[in-house]
Design a protein around this motif. Structure first.
Motif, short mmCIF file in Angstrom:
data_model
loop_
_atom_site.label_atom_id
_atom_site.label_comp_id
_atom_site.label_asym_id
_atom_site.label_seq_id
_atom_site.Cartn_x
_atom_site.Cartn_y
_atom_site.Cartn_z
N ASP A 117 90.16 -69.25 10.91
CA ASP A 117 88.84 -69.86 10.75
C ASP A 117 88.10 -70.08 12.07
O ASP A 117 87.03 -70.67 12.08
N GLN A 118 88.68 -69.64 13.17
CA GLN A 118 88.01 -69.79 14.46
C GLN A 118 87.47 -68.43 14.91
O GLN A 118 88.16 -67.41 14.78
N ASN A 136 84.25 -73.12 14.66
CA ASN A 136 85.40 -73.53 13.87
C ASN A 136 84.95 -73.67 12.43
O ASN A 136 84.28 -74.63 12.07
N ALA A 142 89.76 -78.15 15.62
CA ALA A 142 90.68 -77.13 16.14
C ALA A 142 90.55 -77.03 17.65
O ALA A 142 89.48 -77.23 18.22
N VAL A 144 90.69 -74.36 20.58
CA VAL A 144 90.53 -72.91 20.71
C VAL A 144 90.60 -72.55 22.20
O VAL A 144 89.91 -73.16 23.02
N SER A 178 88.04 -78.18 22.42
CA SER A 178 88.20 -78.79 21.10
C SER A 178 86.90 -78.62 20.33
O SER A 178 85.82 -78.97 20.83
N VAL A 179 87.00 -78.08 19.12
CA VAL A 179 85.81 -77.80 18.31
C VAL A 179 85.92 -78.61 17.02
O VAL A 179 86.93 -78.54 16.32
#
Length: 190
Positions: A117-118, A136, A142, A144, A178-179
Motif C-alpha cells: 500500500d505504499q 501510504n 507506515a 517508508v 513516517s507517513v
C-alpha cells in the motif's frame, strides 16, 4: 490519445469522482499509465477536486491535492467556497503544492516504486528539480524508506517539505519517513 490531434488541451480520463477515499484513490492512482500523453498544453484530467466536501479526512484531502499536482491535473475546486474551514483553505491554497502542479515543464509524474500500500511518485520539474510524493494507501501509519537509486535519482542535497513548509537537508543514499494512514509526505528536491 487523440486529444492533441483535435486541438484539445485537456481531457477527462475517468468517470465522475465522488468525495470518498475509494473513489479518489481509485481514480488518482490509476493515472500512472496515462503519463505519456501529458505534456505542456496537453493535460490528463482525472476530474475535479473533492477537497472540503466532507467525505474524507484532512490527510486524505492532502493525498488528493498532492496526487493531482503530481499528475499535472487541472485543479478545479468542487467545494462550496462561501464558507471554507481554515484547514481546508490551507490545503487548497498551499502554494508549494500548487507550484508543483503548475510547473512549466508540464510533465505528469509517475509511480517510481511500490510495495503493498505504499507508493512513491516522482515528477520531473523545470530547473532540474523533482517532486517526490510518498503515499501510504494503508489504513495504518507506515514507515517508508526512500532509496534514491530505486527512483532513478541521484541523492538530493536539499529538499522542501511541501506540507510542513520546511527546508530539509538530506544526506546519504536513502531517507526513511513516517507517513500517516491514507497520507502523504511530499518534497521538492534538488
Amino acid at each position: 490519445k487523440w486529444g492533441p490531434e483535435v486541438a484539445g488541451n485537456l481531457w477527462r480520463t475517468t468517470g465522475d469522482i465522488r468525495d470518498t477515499w475509494a473513489s479518489m484513490s481509485g481514480i488518482g492512482f490509476k493515472q500512472n499509465d496515462l503519463a505519456q500523453w501529458a505534456r505542456p498544453g496537453h493535460f490528463n484530467d482525472p476530474d475535479m477536486l473533492e477537497i472540503g466536501n466532507g467525505g474524507m479526512s484532512d490527510d486524505e484531502y492532502r493525498v488528493h491535492m498532492s496526487l493531482w499536482s503530481m499528475l499535472a491535473a487541472p485543479l478545479l475546486a468542487g467545494n462550496d467556497l462561501r464558507d471554507v474551514p481554515p484547514a481546508i483553505l490551507a490545503i487548497l491554497t498551499n502554494g508549494d503544492v500548487i507550484a508543483i502542479d503548475q510547473d512549466k515543464a508540464g510533465m505528469q509524474g509517475h509511480r517510481a516504486w511500490q510495495s503493498g500500500d505504499q507508493e512513491i511518485w516522482v515528477r520531473e520539474l523545470a530547473l532540474r528539480d523533482h517532486a517526490v510524493a510518498v503515499f501510504n494507501r494503508a489504513a495504518a501509519p507506515a514507515s517508508v524508506t526512500v532509496r534514491w537509486a530505486d527512483l532513478g535519482m541521484k541523492p538530493p542535497s536539499h529538499a522542501r517539505d511541501l506540507w510542513e513548509h520546511k527546508d530539509q537537508t538530506f544526506e546519504g543514499l536513502e531517507k526513511t519517513v513516517s507517513v500517516p494512514a491514507h497520507g502523504v509526505v511530499m518534497w521538492r528536491v534538488h
